[in-house]
Each structure stands twice: as C-alpha cells, then as structure tokens.
Scaffold this motif. Structure first.
Motif, PDB file in Angstrom:
ATOM      1  N   GLY A  16     -37.362  47.994 -32.154  1.00 22.20           N
ATOM      2  CA  GLY A  16     -36.363  48.957 -31.729  1.00 22.20           C
ATOM      3  C   GLY A  16     -36.406  49.310 -30.255  1.00 22.20           C
ATOM      4  O   GLY A  16     -35.502  49.982 -29.756  1.00 22.20           O
ATOM      5  N   THR A  17     -37.415  48.846 -29.544  1.00 21.37           N
ATOM      6  CA  THR A  17     -37.511  49.110 -28.090  1.00 21.37           C
ATOM      7  C   THR A  17     -36.997  47.904 -27.311  1.00 21.37           C
ATOM      8  O   THR A  17     -36.910  46.793 -27.858  1.00 21.37           O
ATOM      9  N   PRO A  18     -36.671  48.096 -26.020  1.00 18.48           N
ATOM     10  CA  PRO A  18     -36.119  46.987 -25.237  1.00 18.48           C
ATOM     11  C   PRO A  18     -37.142  45.888 -24.965  1.00 18.48           C
ATOM     12  O   PRO A  18     -38.349  46.133 -24.901  1.00 18.48           O
ATOM     13  N   VAL A  19     -36.599  44.680 -24.792  1.00 14.68           N
ATOM     14  CA  VAL A  19     -37.408  43.518 -24.450  1.00 14.68           C
ATOM     15  C   VAL A  19     -37.046  43.054 -23.042  1.00 14.68           C
ATOM     16  O   VAL A  19     -35.862  42.998 -22.687  1.00 14.68           O
ATOM     17  N   LEU A  20     -38.074  42.739 -22.250  1.00 16.83           N
ATOM     18  CA  LEU A  20     -37.873  42.154 -20.925  1.00 16.83           C
ATOM     19  C   LEU A  20     -38.876  41.027 -20.752  1.00 16.83           C
ATOM     20  O   LEU A  20     -40.085  41.262 -20.752  1.00 16.83           O
ATOM     21  N   LEU A  21     -38.382  39.807 -20.605  1.00 19.20           N
ATOM     22  CA  LEU A  21     -39.225  38.641 -20.331  1.00 19.20           C
ATOM     23  C   LEU A  21     -38.812  38.120 -18.965  1.00 19.20           C
ATOM     24  O   LEU A  21     -37.660  37.778 -18.739  1.00 19.20           O
ATOM     25  N   ARG A  22     -39.805  38.018 -18.058  1.00 23.15           N
ATOM     26  CA  ARG A  22     -39.487  37.759 -16.658  1.00 23.15           C
ATOM     27  C   ARG A  22     -39.652  36.284 -16.286  1.00 23.15           C
ATOM     28  O   ARG A  22     -40.623  35.642 -16.709  1.00 23.15           O
ATOM     29  N   CYS A  23     -38.733  35.821 -15.457  1.00 22.97           N
ATOM     30  CA  CYS A  23     -38.762  34.430 -15.001  1.00 22.97           C
ATOM     31  C   CYS A  23     -38.264  34.355 -13.572  1.00 22.97           C
ATOM     32  O   CYS A  23     -37.193  34.880 -13.250  1.00 22.97           O
ATOM     33  N   ASN A  24     -39.028  33.698 -12.713  1.00 25.55           N
ATOM     34  CA  ASN A  24     -38.582  33.377 -11.360  1.00 25.55           C
ATOM     35  C   ASN A  24     -38.419  31.874 -11.245  1.00 25.55           C
ATOM     36  O   ASN A  24     -39.175  31.113 -11.857  1.00 25.55           O
ATOM     37  N   TYR A  25     -37.482  31.456 -10.459  1.00 27.45           N
ATOM     38  CA  TYR A  25     -37.243  30.026 -10.305  1.00 27.45           C
ATOM     39  C   TYR A  25     -37.381  29.622  -8.845  1.00 27.45           C
ATOM     40  O   TYR A  25     -37.295  30.450  -7.942  1.00 27.45           O
ATOM     41  N   SER A  26     -37.597  28.334  -8.655  1.00 28.00           N
ATOM     42  CA  SER A  26     -37.598  27.736  -7.328  1.00 28.00           C
ATOM     43  C   SER A  26     -36.711  26.498  -7.394  1.00 28.00           C
ATOM     44  O   SER A  26     -36.897  25.645  -8.265  1.00 28.00           O
ATOM     45  N   SER A  27     -35.749  26.446  -6.472  1.00 24.28           N
ATOM     46  CA  SER A  27     -34.807  25.333  -6.532  1.00 24.28           C
ATOM     47  C   SER A  27     -34.234  25.053  -5.160  1.00 24.28           C
ATOM     48  O   SER A  27     -33.914  25.978  -4.414  1.00 24.28           O
ATOM     49  N   SER A  28     -34.108  23.783  -4.859  1.00 31.97           N
ATOM     50  CA  SER A  28     -33.480  23.370  -3.601  1.00 31.97           C
ATOM     51  C   SER A  28     -31.967  23.347  -3.724  1.00 31.97           C
ATOM     52  O   SER A  28     -31.263  23.198  -2.729  1.00 31.97           O
ATOM     53  N   GLU A  66     -29.716  37.755 -16.656  1.00 31.42           N
ATOM     54  CA  GLU A  66     -28.957  37.931 -15.434  1.00 31.42           C
ATOM     55  C   GLU A  66     -29.524  37.056 -14.328  1.00 31.42           C
ATOM     56  O   GLU A  66     -30.731  37.114 -14.042  1.00 31.42           O
ATOM     57  N   PHE A  67     -28.667  36.243 -13.733  1.00 29.01           N
ATOM     58  CA  PHE A  67     -29.048  35.394 -12.619  1.00 29.01           C
ATOM     59  C   PHE A  67     -28.949  36.206 -11.337  1.00 29.01           C
ATOM     60  O   PHE A  67     -27.879  36.731 -11.008  1.00 29.01           O
ATOM     61  N   LYS A  68     -30.072  36.338 -10.605  1.00 31.36           N
ATOM     62  CA  LYS A  68     -30.086  37.065  -9.335  1.00 31.36           C
ATOM     63  C   LYS A  68     -30.590  36.119  -8.252  1.00 31.36           C
ATOM     64  O   LYS A  68     -31.807  35.898  -8.126  1.00 31.36           O
ATOM     65  N   LYS A  69     -29.667  35.630  -7.461  1.00 32.73           N
ATOM     66  CA  LYS A  69     -30.024  34.651  -6.437  1.00 32.73           C
ATOM     67  C   LYS A  69     -30.937  35.270  -5.378  1.00 32.73           C
ATOM     68  O   LYS A  69     -31.887  34.623  -4.921  1.00 32.73           O
ATOM     69  N   SER A  70     -30.662  36.518  -5.007  1.00 33.88           N
ATOM     70  CA  SER A  70     -31.445  37.159  -3.944  1.00 33.88           C
ATOM     71  C   SER A  70     -32.899  37.338  -4.351  1.00 33.88           C
ATOM     72  O   SER A  70     -33.788  37.380  -3.498  1.00 33.88           O
TER      73      SER A  70
END
Lengths: 115, 114
Positions: A16-28, A66-70
């Motif tokens: 019943g609580t929120p889920v947040l799974l974090r991911c950072n990417y590296s891409s040319s 959510e995709f966040k380019k910055s």
C-alpha cells in the motif's frame, strides 16, 4: 557505449505504500529505455518502454517511469505496492540506435513487499 | 499464443562435461536471442540470430560456446567443455524483426557446474 546503473540492489516497502526503483543511464545517443520484471521461476516480462515520445511512460500493473534527460535518469514508480509486485526489476537500455535489437541490462533491483 | 519454450529447466553437470540447451521461439518470430544471467547480475546477450544468420555474437566465448538455429526456427546452445563460471541461467528470447520490437523471454535453463 550504452549502460544503465540501478542504484539499489534491494528495496523493501510495505503493502500500500509507494514504490521507487532508481535507474541512471549513460548513452552517447538519444536512448531507448525499458523496465523488465522477473518473477521467480518465470520469464522476463516487459513493464514499459521509452522511445523518445512522451517523457512519462505508463506501463502494466500501475507502474510508470519518467525519462529525465537533465538527470540521465529513468526511475520506476508505483503509487501503491501490492504483494504480487515482489520480484526482480531490471532497467534496460537499447544498444546503439538503428542496427539490431540488442538490450543492455542493469544488475537488477529486488523488490520485497511486506504486509 | 504459446510463449518461448526452453528445455531442460534445470541441469547439473561436472566441469569439463558438455551440455546443450534447446529453445523454441514464438511462431513467426524471425529474431532469436540467447542470454546468460549469472546470479546477482542482469542478463547478458550471448548471441543473436536473425532467421538463420548470426547478427551479433560479440560476447559469446567461442572457444567453448556454440549455437545454431535450425531452419530459422528452433535453436540450440552448447557448452563444451563447461567451466565452474558457466553456472548461470540461460535465457532464450524471441522477437519480430526490426528495432525496438519487444523481446519475449522463456523461463530459462538453470545450469549448475560442479
């Protein structure tokens, strides 16, 4: 080269609580990003994908990302966890644009959901 | 629609022995992938077929691993001789041809090398 880093190897939440799974990417390049889920003894299943359209992507079972380019991030969220969400989650980036459909997986985040 | 089938589901062998895994993709899928998933890691692509041909085998240890795709349908992945570090889950996936096509995964074969 394309790569993804999943910032947490284990996440534990109460039902019943929120889920947040974090991911950072590296891409040319402008990346194509995915989240896959792997339940025990089951095959990997696509949750959602980002392919340069809307930055907020909705997937199955109430998940969104959510995709966040910055911030070079692609975090996975769900407003309210369910017991059935307990599984391994993989953030994935597609290899170089065009070409073949090569996927590069992160190390995974194991989500535990407690009653 | 039937999913990707793999067999066996589990296999235990001793080092230096050989082993083979079989995959039957979703009907009509031109592209087939073999991944290796070591415990605690994400899957890593070993080899990718498009119909009968190999389009990417850059991460396949070719001195011991081989794979073929018969008539553009079923595929086998072989390890000979096996090493302890080959203990992993071997996943097969298939997709329609083209970029960004969803890959559908089988349940995997868990290999233990003792």
């Amino acid at each position: 080269a394309q790569s993804v880093t999943q910032l947490d190897s284990h996440v534990s939440v109460s039902e019943g609580t929120p889920v947040l799974l974090r991911c950072n990417y590296s891409s040319s390049y402008s990346p194509s990003l995915f989240w896959y889920v792997q339940h025990p003894n089951k095959g990997l299943q696509l949750l959602l994908k980002y392919t340069s359209a809307a930055t907020l992507v909705k997937g199955i079972n109430g998940f969104e990302a959510e995709f966040k380019k910055s911030e070079t991030s692609f975090h996975l969220t769900k407003p309210s966890a369910h017991m059935s969400d307990a599984a391994e989650y993989f953030c994935v980036v597609k290899g170089e644009p065009g070409g073949y459909n090569k996927l590069i997986f992160g190390a995974g985040t194991r989500l535990a959901v407690h009653p | 629609e039937a999913g990707v089938a793999q067999s066996p589901r589990y296999k235990i062998i001793e080092k230096r022995q050989s082993v083979a895994f079989w995959c039957n993709p979703i009907s009509g899928h031109a592209t087939l992938y073999w991944y290796q998933q070591i415990l605690g890691q994400g899957p890593k692509l070993l080899i990718q077929f498009q119909n009968n041909g190999v389009v990417d085998d850059s991460q396949l240890p070719k001195d011991r691993f081989s794979a073929e795709r018969l008539k553009g349908v079923d595929s086998t992945l072989k390890i000979q001789p096996a090493k302890l570090e080959d203990s992993a889950v071997y996943l097969c996936a298939s997709s329609s041809m083209g970029t960004l096509q969803e890959q559908y995964f089988g349940p995997g074969t868990r290999l233990t090398v003792t």
